[in-house]
Scaffold this motif. Structure first.
Motif, PDB file in Angstrom:
ATOM      1  N   GLN A  92       0.785  -1.246   0.000  1.00 19.63           N
ATOM      2  CA  GLN A  92       0.000   0.000   0.000  1.00 19.63           C
ATOM      3  C   GLN A  92       0.812   1.290   0.000  1.00 19.63           C
ATOM      4  O   GLN A  92       0.292   2.332  -0.357  1.00 19.63           O
ATOM      5  CB  GLN A  92      -0.897   0.030   1.254  1.00 19.63           C
ATOM      6  N   CYS A  96       5.150   0.513  -2.882  1.00 16.80           N
ATOM      7  CA  CYS A  96       4.320  -0.655  -3.214  1.00 16.80           C
ATOM      8  C   CYS A  96       3.274  -0.289  -4.262  1.00 16.80           C
ATOM      9  O   CYS A  96       2.953  -1.094  -5.131  1.00 16.80           O
ATOM     10  CB  CYS A  96       3.654  -1.217  -1.966  1.00 16.80           C
ATOM     11  N   CYS A 104       9.583  -1.352  -0.258  1.00 22.89           N
ATOM     12  CA  CYS A 104       8.475  -1.040   0.664  1.00 22.89           C
ATOM     13  C   CYS A 104       8.945  -0.175   1.837  1.00 22.89           C
ATOM     14  O   CYS A 104       9.901  -0.501   2.529  1.00 22.89           O
ATOM     15  CB  CYS A 104       7.845  -2.331   1.199  1.00 22.89           C
TER      16      CYS A 104
HETATM   17 ZN   LIG Z   1       4.892  -1.026   1.130  1.00 19.48          ZN
END
Ligand SMILES: [Zn+2]
Ligand SMILES: NC(=O)c1ccc[n+]([C@@H]2O[C@H](COP(=O)([O-])OP(=O)(O)OC[C@H]3O[C@@H](n4cnc5c(N)ncnc54)[C@H](O)[C@@H]3O)[C@@H](O)[C@H]2O)c1
Ligand SMILES: [Zn+2]
Length: 394
Positions: A92, A96, A104
């Motif tokens: 998210q 990402c 990340c």
């Molecule tokens: Zn991430």
């Protein structure tokens, strides 16, 4: 539970360690059914010791059955069969959302200024206990694990954890023109699959390079042309001979810093002589230049305007780079760890049919009980007994 632990240079032992448990709502616990040893584990076995702590649990290529989930893992239930990607990503954050899962922001180890956490891979990458164990705690399980069909042998799917997406990304980054030429340096598991994927995705000529009989033989039985480094003294010359004198459109380096057996090639010597004396001396006296031999070969063998794709892992800041040649030849260089989840949806359909277009049924050379991991590491490092890919079974 039993787990493979790092104890020191070339010292890996199976020990009893505490069972992992759910620590965050986004965790899952997976009972490992198969877990492979990777060329990347050899870096820990050999040169990356300073970043390890005795007792660290190794392994980043694992699959198994979900046994437990935290309450923020809506898509998994106990009993699901999953493969666990080697990089741990939230799915998210800023990176990402661009499918750069290896970067990340949420799982980076604090204070290390490195990419996403990885299973079983040094304190630089979060010191997360790895998958060469009976049980694995999977952080960010709402995003990472890939559900796979309930039937079929583990090896069909196990390599979605690392080797297949890494090879796929290597080919993607290599940007081989339709019908063009692609050289793959190193025919370990990454190189084997990169060669097959390059051909599957439309390369005209694929040429694999290695110096170990059974690795050359495996590539050949999948229809890949090969060069044997023991007899071909200058890979660049051999490649130009086959490409109208120009060099390959794309070169994939699937060797990395454990390059061995390769004498410092004349091209390396030539490049080093272009450096000022002080730097040239440093180049020859640091281990760096020898370890870089595959990368130099890649830069030499690629045509002008071509692309070099690095999947082999390089470490060290002092390694000299032939910047003049890179610039003069206008080479495009892409590299990095595989963004596993960016490719798994493309690859999975190629694994489920009977036709096995990527030949994944022919990669594993050894199945070994987890208890015998110590010997298995020794065998894999020495490439004894024809070892190409070793799968441990807890
Ligand atoms: Zn991430
Ligand atoms: N980018 C990623 O996400 C990622 C993921 C997995 C592995 N890797 C890296 O990819 C590399 C390959 O992994 P692997 O599991 O296939 O390892 P491996 O050690 O089994 O394979 C390396 C191969 O290179 C050959 N070789 C050594 N020196 C050579 C040279 N000078 N020229 C040509 N071939 C040479 C060896 O004989 C061997 O077959 C490693 O550096 C590994 O760390 C990267
Ligand atoms: Zn791996």
């Amino acid at each position: 539970m039993k787990a493979v632990t790092w104890q020191g240079k070339r010292d890996v032992r199976v020990q009893d360690v505490a069972d992992p448990r759910i620590e965050e709502p986004t965790d899952a616990i997976v009972e490992v059914t198969s877990t492979a040893i990777c060329g990347s584990d050899l870096h820990l076995y050999e040169v990356l010791g300073p970043f390890m702590t005795p007792g660290d649990v190794l392994g980043h290529e694992a699959m198994g059955i979900v046994r437990q989930t935290g309450n923020a893992v809506p898509d998994l239930i106990p009993g699901d069969r999953v493969v666990v990607p080697f990089n741990i990503a939230c799915g998210q954050c800023y990176y990402c959302s661009q499918q750069l899962y290896t970067q990340c922001e949420r799982t980076r180890a604090p204070g290390q200024d490195k990419g996403a956490s990885l299973f079983g891979y040094t304190k630089l990458y979060g010191q997360v206990p790895g998958g060469q164990a009976e049980l694995l705690r999977v952080p960010q399980a709402h995003f990472g694990p890939v559900k796979v069909p309930e039937t079929g042998p583990d090896e069909r799917f196990l390599f979605l954890s690392d080797v297949l997406p890494t090879a796929w990304q290597a080919v993607e980054y290599a940007d081989v023109p339709e019908g063009g030429s692609c050289v793959v340096l190193g025919l370990g598991p990454i190189g084997q699959l990169a060669a097959r994927i390059a051909r599957h995705r439309g390369a005209g000529t694929v040429l694999g390079v290695d110096l170990v009989d059974e690795r050359l033989a495996m590539a050949q039985r999948h229809g890949i042309d090969t060069l044997d480094l023991r007899t071909v003294k200058d890979v660049g010359v051999a490649v130009r001979d086959r490409t109208d004198g120009r060099g390959a459109d794309s070169v994939i380096d699937a060797v990395g810093m454990e390059a061995h057996g390769a004498p410092v090639s004349t091209v390396v010597q030539q490049l080093a002589t272009l450096l000022p004396d002080r730097l040239a001396e440093k180049a020859f006296t640091t281990a760096g230049i020898d370890r870089m031999s595959a990368l130099y070969t890649a830069i030499d063998a690629v045509r002008r305007g071509g692309t070099v794709s690095l999947s082999g892992v390089y470490g060290g800041m002092a390694d000299p780079m032939p910047m003049m040649t890179l610039f003069d030849k206008q080479i495009q260089l892409r590299m990095g760890q595989a963004n596993v989840r960016a490719w798994t949806d493309d690859i999975l359909p190629l694994l489920t049919g009977d036709d096995d277009p990527l030949g994944v049924d022919d990669l594993v050379t050894h199945h070994v009980p987890l208890d015998e991991a110590s010997d298995a590491y020794g065998m894999f490092q020495a490439k004894r007994d024809g070892a190409i890919k070793v799968v441990l079974q807890p």
